[in-house]
Design a protein around this motif. Structure first.
Motif, PDB file in Angstrom:
ATOM      1  N   GLU A 103       4.359  -4.500 -12.818  1.00  0.00           N
ATOM      2  CA  GLU A 103       3.575  -3.694 -13.756  1.00  0.00           C
ATOM      3  C   GLU A 103       2.386  -4.446 -14.351  1.00  0.00           C
ATOM      4  O   GLU A 103       1.805  -4.014 -15.344  1.00  0.00           O
ATOM      5  N   ALA A 104       2.013  -5.588 -13.769  1.00  0.00           N
ATOM      6  CA  ALA A 104       0.829  -6.308 -14.239  1.00  0.00           C
ATOM      7  C   ALA A 104      -0.432  -5.548 -13.836  1.00  0.00           C
ATOM      8  O   ALA A 104      -0.457  -4.840 -12.821  1.00  0.00           O
ATOM      9  N   GLN A 105      -1.486  -5.682 -14.653  1.00  0.00           N
ATOM     10  CA  GLN A 105      -2.763  -5.050 -14.356  1.00  0.00           C
ATOM     11  C   GLN A 105      -3.612  -5.970 -13.488  1.00  0.00           C
ATOM     12  O   GLN A 105      -3.702  -7.178 -13.747  1.00  0.00           O
ATOM     13  N   ASN A 106      -4.240  -5.389 -12.470  1.00  0.00           N
ATOM     14  CA  ASN A 106      -5.057  -6.156 -11.527  1.00  0.00           C
ATOM     15  C   ASN A 106      -6.382  -5.439 -11.289  1.00  0.00           C
ATOM     16  O   ASN A 106      -6.482  -4.218 -11.474  1.00  0.00           O
ATOM     17  N   PRO A 107      -7.418  -6.176 -10.848  1.00  0.00           N
ATOM     18  CA  PRO A 107      -8.681  -5.519 -10.485  1.00  0.00           C
ATOM     19  C   PRO A 107      -8.459  -4.498  -9.372  1.00  0.00           C
ATOM     20  O   PRO A 107      -7.546  -4.653  -8.541  1.00  0.00           O
ATOM     21  N   LEU A 108      -9.275  -3.447  -9.358  1.00  0.00           N
ATOM     22  CA  LEU A 108      -9.108  -2.388  -8.363  1.00  0.00           C
ATOM     23  C   LEU A 108      -9.216  -2.907  -6.933  1.00  0.00           C
ATOM     24  O   LEU A 108      -8.586  -2.370  -6.022  1.00  0.00           O
ATOM     25  N   ASN A 109     -10.011  -3.963  -6.732  1.00  0.00           N
ATOM     26  CA  ASN A 109     -10.207  -4.470  -5.365  1.00  0.00           C
ATOM     27  C   ASN A 109      -9.216  -5.569  -4.990  1.00  0.00           C
ATOM     28  O   ASN A 109      -9.340  -6.179  -3.917  1.00  0.00           O
ATOM     29  N   ALA A 110      -8.226  -5.826  -5.847  1.00  0.00           N
ATOM     30  CA  ALA A 110      -7.268  -6.905  -5.566  1.00  0.00           C
ATOM     31  C   ALA A 110      -6.403  -6.555  -4.364  1.00  0.00           C
ATOM     32  O   ALA A 110      -5.895  -5.439  -4.250  1.00  0.00           O
ATOM     33  N   ALA A 111      -6.209  -7.511  -3.485  1.00  0.00           N
ATOM     34  CA  ALA A 111      -5.333  -7.319  -2.328  1.00  0.00           C
ATOM     35  C   ALA A 111      -3.894  -7.676  -2.672  1.00  0.00           C
ATOM     36  O   ALA A 111      -2.954  -7.140  -2.073  1.00  0.00           O
ATOM     37  N   HIS A 112      -3.705  -8.592  -3.626  1.00  0.00           N
ATOM     38  CA  HIS A 112      -2.370  -9.021  -4.041  1.00  0.00           C
ATOM     39  C   HIS A 112      -2.302  -9.057  -5.565  1.00  0.00           C
ATOM     40  O   HIS A 112      -3.312  -9.301  -6.238  1.00  0.00           O
ATOM     41  N   CYS A 113      -1.108  -8.834  -6.101  1.00  0.00           N
ATOM     42  CA  CYS A 113      -0.906  -8.931  -7.546  1.00  0.00           C
ATOM     43  C   CYS A 113      -1.056 -10.395  -7.973  1.00  0.00           C
ATOM     44  O   CYS A 113      -0.444 -11.290  -7.377  1.00  0.00           O
ATOM     45  N   SER A 114      -1.826 -10.627  -9.024  1.00  0.00           N
ATOM     46  CA  SER A 114      -2.051 -11.991  -9.494  1.00  0.00           C
ATOM     47  C   SER A 114      -0.813 -12.603 -10.133  1.00  0.00           C
ATOM     48  O   SER A 114      -0.704 -13.823 -10.239  1.00  0.00           O
ATOM     49  N   ASP A 115       0.146 -11.750 -10.553  1.00  0.00           N
ATOM     50  CA  ASP A 115       1.353 -12.259 -11.222  1.00  0.00           C
ATOM     51  C   ASP A 115       2.509 -12.498 -10.258  1.00  0.00           C
ATOM     52  O   ASP A 115       3.141 -13.551 -10.286  1.00  0.00           O
ATOM     53  N   CYS A 116       2.789 -11.517  -9.389  1.00  0.00           N
ATOM     54  CA  CYS A 116       3.982 -11.629  -8.547  1.00  0.00           C
ATOM     55  C   CYS A 116       3.678 -11.703  -7.056  1.00  0.00           C
ATOM     56  O   CYS A 116       4.590 -11.872  -6.248  1.00  0.00           O
ATOM     57  N   GLY A 117       2.413 -11.537  -6.673  1.00  0.00           N
ATOM     58  CA  GLY A 117       2.052 -11.633  -5.262  1.00  0.00           C
ATOM     59  C   GLY A 117       2.252 -10.361  -4.467  1.00  0.00           C
ATOM     60  O   GLY A 117       2.060 -10.359  -3.250  1.00  0.00           O
ATOM     61  N   HIS A 118       2.664  -9.258  -5.125  1.00  0.00           N
ATOM     62  CA  HIS A 118       2.850  -7.992  -4.402  1.00  0.00           C
ATOM     63  C   HIS A 118       1.581  -7.629  -3.625  1.00  0.00           C
ATOM     64  O   HIS A 118       0.469  -7.754  -4.135  1.00  0.00           O
ATOM     65  N   GLU A 119       1.761  -7.193  -2.369  1.00  0.00           N
ATOM     66  CA  GLU A 119       0.621  -6.822  -1.536  1.00  0.00           C
ATOM     67  C   GLU A 119       0.312  -5.341  -1.731  1.00  0.00           C
ATOM     68  O   GLU A 119       1.154  -4.479  -1.463  1.00  0.00           O
ATOM     69  N   PHE A 120      -0.887  -5.045  -2.219  1.00  0.00           N
ATOM     70  CA  PHE A 120      -1.280  -3.662  -2.432  1.00  0.00           C
ATOM     71  C   PHE A 120      -1.614  -3.009  -1.094  1.00  0.00           C
ATOM     72  O   PHE A 120      -2.238  -3.629  -0.234  1.00  0.00           O
ATOM     73  N   PRO A 121      -1.183  -1.761  -0.898  1.00  0.00           N
ATOM     74  CA  PRO A 121      -1.511  -1.073   0.366  1.00  0.00           C
ATOM     75  C   PRO A 121      -3.012  -0.892   0.492  1.00  0.00           C
ATOM     76  O   PRO A 121      -3.718  -0.673  -0.500  1.00  0.00           O
ATOM     77  N   SER A 122      -3.490  -0.990   1.692  1.00  0.00           N
ATOM     78  CA  SER A 122      -4.921  -0.848   1.950  1.00  0.00           C
ATOM     79  C   SER A 122      -5.256   0.624   2.132  1.00  0.00           C
ATOM     80  O   SER A 122      -4.764   1.278   3.049  1.00  0.00           O
ATOM     81  N   ARG A 123      -6.038   1.160   1.223  1.00  0.00           N
ATOM     82  CA  ARG A 123      -6.473   2.554   1.314  1.00  0.00           C
ATOM     83  C   ARG A 123      -7.924   2.620   0.850  1.00  0.00           C
ATOM     84  O   ARG A 123      -8.202   2.810  -0.337  1.00  0.00           O
ATOM     85  N   PRO A 124      -8.873   2.389   1.758  1.00  0.00           N
ATOM     86  CA  PRO A 124     -10.283   2.377   1.359  1.00  0.00           C
ATOM     87  C   PRO A 124     -10.711   3.710   0.762  1.00  0.00           C
ATOM     88  O   PRO A 124     -10.341   4.783   1.267  1.00  0.00           O
ATOM     89  N   GLU A 125     -11.449   3.619  -0.337  1.00  0.00           N
ATOM     90  CA  GLU A 125     -11.899   4.834  -1.008  1.00  0.00           C
ATOM     91  C   GLU A 125     -12.976   5.514  -0.178  1.00  0.00           C
ATOM     92  O   GLU A 125     -13.852   4.873   0.391  1.00  0.00           O
ATOM     93  N   LYS A 126     -12.890   6.842  -0.124  1.00  0.00           N
ATOM     94  CA  LYS A 126     -13.873   7.608   0.629  1.00  0.00           C
ATOM     95  C   LYS A 126     -15.002   8.064  -0.290  1.00  0.00           C
ATOM     96  O   LYS A 126     -14.776   8.491  -1.414  1.00  0.00           O
ATOM     97  N   PHE A 127     -16.204   7.958   0.223  1.00  0.00           N
ATOM     98  CA  PHE A 127     -17.377   8.416  -0.514  1.00  0.00           C
ATOM     99  C   PHE A 127     -18.128   9.433   0.345  1.00  0.00           C
ATOM    100  O   PHE A 127     -17.970   9.483   1.560  1.00  0.00           O
ATOM    101  N   LYS A 128     -18.926  10.239  -0.328  1.00  0.00           N
ATOM    102  CA  LYS A 128     -19.797  11.165   0.411  1.00  0.00           C
ATOM    103  C   LYS A 128     -21.236  10.963  -0.058  1.00  0.00           C
ATOM    104  O   LYS A 128     -21.499  10.680  -1.235  1.00  0.00           O
ATOM    105  N   ALA A 129     -22.146  11.092   0.877  1.00  0.00           N
ATOM    106  CA  ALA A 129     -23.554  10.867   0.576  1.00  0.00           C
ATOM    107  C   ALA A 129     -24.199  12.170   0.126  1.00  0.00           C
ATOM    108  O   ALA A 129     -23.925  13.244   0.670  1.00  0.00           O
TER     109      ALA A 129
END
Length: 555
Positions: free
Chosen positions: A435-461
């Motif tokens: 439940e630690a807070q991490n930057p939105l672009n973090a790949a891993h949790c800074s506290d416990c090392g949990h790996e965040f799933p990769s889901r690139p945000e979609k944008f439209k022009a």
């Protein structure tokens, strides 16, 4: 027996109920009218426990709308009271011999009226009537309920949507001239949705009116524009085409599946896909705060539910959980979704009321029933709170439609001005492990090392200025250009009004009604020994049993 930490409203309602039922004894009915998700089940179970401890009752009977809700009731009731509750969902149980507390579906009452009546006569019984709008006086369930529970010692009525869509009055209560349940104030506890939001019991809600404009291509090549905000104008010749005006209804087009040329692959450029893409983008935002947040799609019929599930799989790359009455183990699928972190659940009406999945936060709403009762029940699936630290919002994605817009506006007016304001986009994300807070672009949790799933945000022009915008944006954040799109559809597609089975529109409620009535009617017909009649009923398809019951009730 577990110690229950009651919310203030629950403690007040319990005290008021005990005073009304036990001390003043003016009437044996007590009414709790509280917003969906506020905690009526726990409140009612504590009232039952208090009456048991005071030696006022021997047994408890709960009547709930569907099997999954019956299961939920049995679980929560045992936590509160320490007593087991037998689940009754069929129409041929010998309930008077069980000797335990019971929880049954409303439909089960039809075949068990005598059994319930015997239980109430033999034991001092509290009847808890959940989702009371099912029990209309003139409807079969209401008539059976009135007879089955005439001798109950106490009746506790629970509702979050007290007005039925057909105008019929539920059993035990009348309505005043303003459409409100006519029951003494001393025998009623009311908690509105707005109050529940202000107190933190329910999440505030935002309604996304999903605009769109259809361009319907006629056989001669001409196009007709249809939108949810303007009347469709037809020329004199077109007005003569039978059924055309009905086919060009915006809401019907919004519910019409659109496929590619192969007739099987859902079109990701369809109106429904754009609704789902908005919901997906918003769910991605919410999952930064609530990592296991989920979305619910309510479709108008089984065919559209399957279409929406296939669309989601194309858009997400993950197959959603699909539940409807023609699938085996539907209740188990619901339970499985509840206990996982799967993103999406797609259904017809099986999740629309009573089912408690607290992690749901997004509702994509394309219902068959366009009633305020159904609207509020569906809304109640996504406003439940996960606890004191839940600061998320709920979102409903719905077509821009006059009727749904009216219901949404009433709900919005119940909330305080502060609760109506949408949350800003999150700037951090929560680790699901620690439940630690991490930057939105973090790949891993800074506290416990949990790996965040990769889901690139979609944008439209933006087509005007070229700026990139979040996929859920309705207009360009730089120049204000509208992202409204014309959705192309042919007249043949527009004339396809739902799932056609043996020439009939097949809706979820009809399938469920058939399932509820088949066993009882078939048993009676087999017992008659009438070979001609047996031969006829054995050929009936599933959806016809409910119609047969209605015909028999009129004779």
């Amino acid at each position: 027996m577990t110690q229950i930490n009651l919310r203030p409203w629950q403690a007040q309602a319990i005290s008021k109920a005990i005073t009304w039922l036990v001390e003043t004894r003016v009437d044996r009915h007590f009414l709790i009218n509280a917003a969906p998700g506020a905690g009526k089940t726990i409140c009612a179970s504590v009232i039952a426990r208090r009456l048991i401890e005071a030696d006022e009752i021997d047994r408890v009977i709960v009547i709930a709308p569907r099997s999954e809700v019956v299961r939920q009731w049995a679980e929560e009731y045992k936590v509160v009271t320490g007593r087991s509750m037998t689940k009754v969902t069929g129409a041929h149980a010998e309930i008077e011999d069980y000797g335990t507390d019971l929880c049954a579906t409303w439909s089960a009452i039809q075949g068990l009226q005598d059994g319930f009546q015997q239980v109430c006569r033999a034991s001092r019984t509290l009847v808890i009537c959940d989702e009371h709008h099912h029990a209309a006086v003139e409807a079969a369930w209401g008539a059976k309920a009135d007879g089955a529970f005439t001798d109950a010692r106490y009746v506790l009525v629970l509702t979050g949507t007290p007005i039925r869509s057909d105008g019929q009055e539920p059993v035990w209560f009348g309505y005043d001239s303003l459409g409100r349940i006519d029951h003494p104030q001393e025998g009623t506890y009311t908690l509105s949705y707005g109050d529940a939001v202000d107190l933190g019991y329910c999440r505030p809600i935002t309604f996304h009116r999903h605009e769109g404009r259809f361009s319907v291509t006629l056989p001669d090549g001409d196009n007709i524009a249809v939108s949810g905000t303007a009347e469709t104008e037809l020329g004199t010749e077109l007005k003569r085409i039978k059924g055309l005006q009905q086919a060009l209804d915006f809401y019907k087009l919004a519910c019409t599946p659109k496929y590619l040329a192969d007739g099987e692959t859902p079109d990701v450029e369809s109106y429904q896909a754009s609704m789902l893409q908005w919901g997906i983008a918003k769910l991605n935002d919410i999952r930064h705060l609530i990592p296991n947040a989920g979305g619910l799609v309510i479709a108008p019929n089984i065919a559209v539910a399957e279409y929406m599930a296939a669309l989601l799989e194309q858009l997400e790359g993950e197959r959603p959980v699909l539940v409807h009455s023609q699938l085996a183990n539907a209740e188990a699928r619901i339970s499985s979704f509840k206990n996982t972190d799967k993103r999406w659940l797609v259904s017809v009406s099986m999740i629309s009321e009573g089912v408690d999945i607290k992690r749901l936060r997004i509702l994509v709403y394309l219902p068959y029933a366009q009633t305020e009762l159904a609207f509020r029940q569906a809304m109640g699936r996504v406003v439940r709170s996960l606890g004191d630290n839940d600061y998320s919002r709920a979102y409903v994605v719905m077509p821009t439609h006059r009727i749904l817009e009216e219901y949404a506006r009433r709900v919005e007016l119940e909330m305080s001005p502060a609760a109506r304001k949408d949350n800003p986009r999150p700037t951090t994300k929560t680790c699901p492990t620690c439940e630690a807070q991490n930057p939105l672009n973090a790949a891993h949790c800074s506290d416990c090392g949990h790996e965040f799933p990769s889901r690139p945000e979609k944008f439209k022009a933006c087509g005007e200025c070229g700026s990139l915008n979040p996929f859920s944006a309705d207009e360009c954040q730089v120049c204000g250009h509208s992202f409204r799109t014309d959705f192309q559809i042919t007249l043949n597609e527009a004339l396809r009004l739902g799932a056609i089975v043996r020439g009939m529109d097949l809706e979820e409620d009809e399938v469920r009604e058939g399932e509820d009535n088949k066993a009882e009617i078939l048993s009676d017909v087999l017992a008659s020994g009438d070979d001609a009649l047996i031969k006829v009923v054995k050929q009936l398809p599933e959806e016809s049993w409910g119609r047969l019951r209605r015909i028999l009730n009129r004779t």
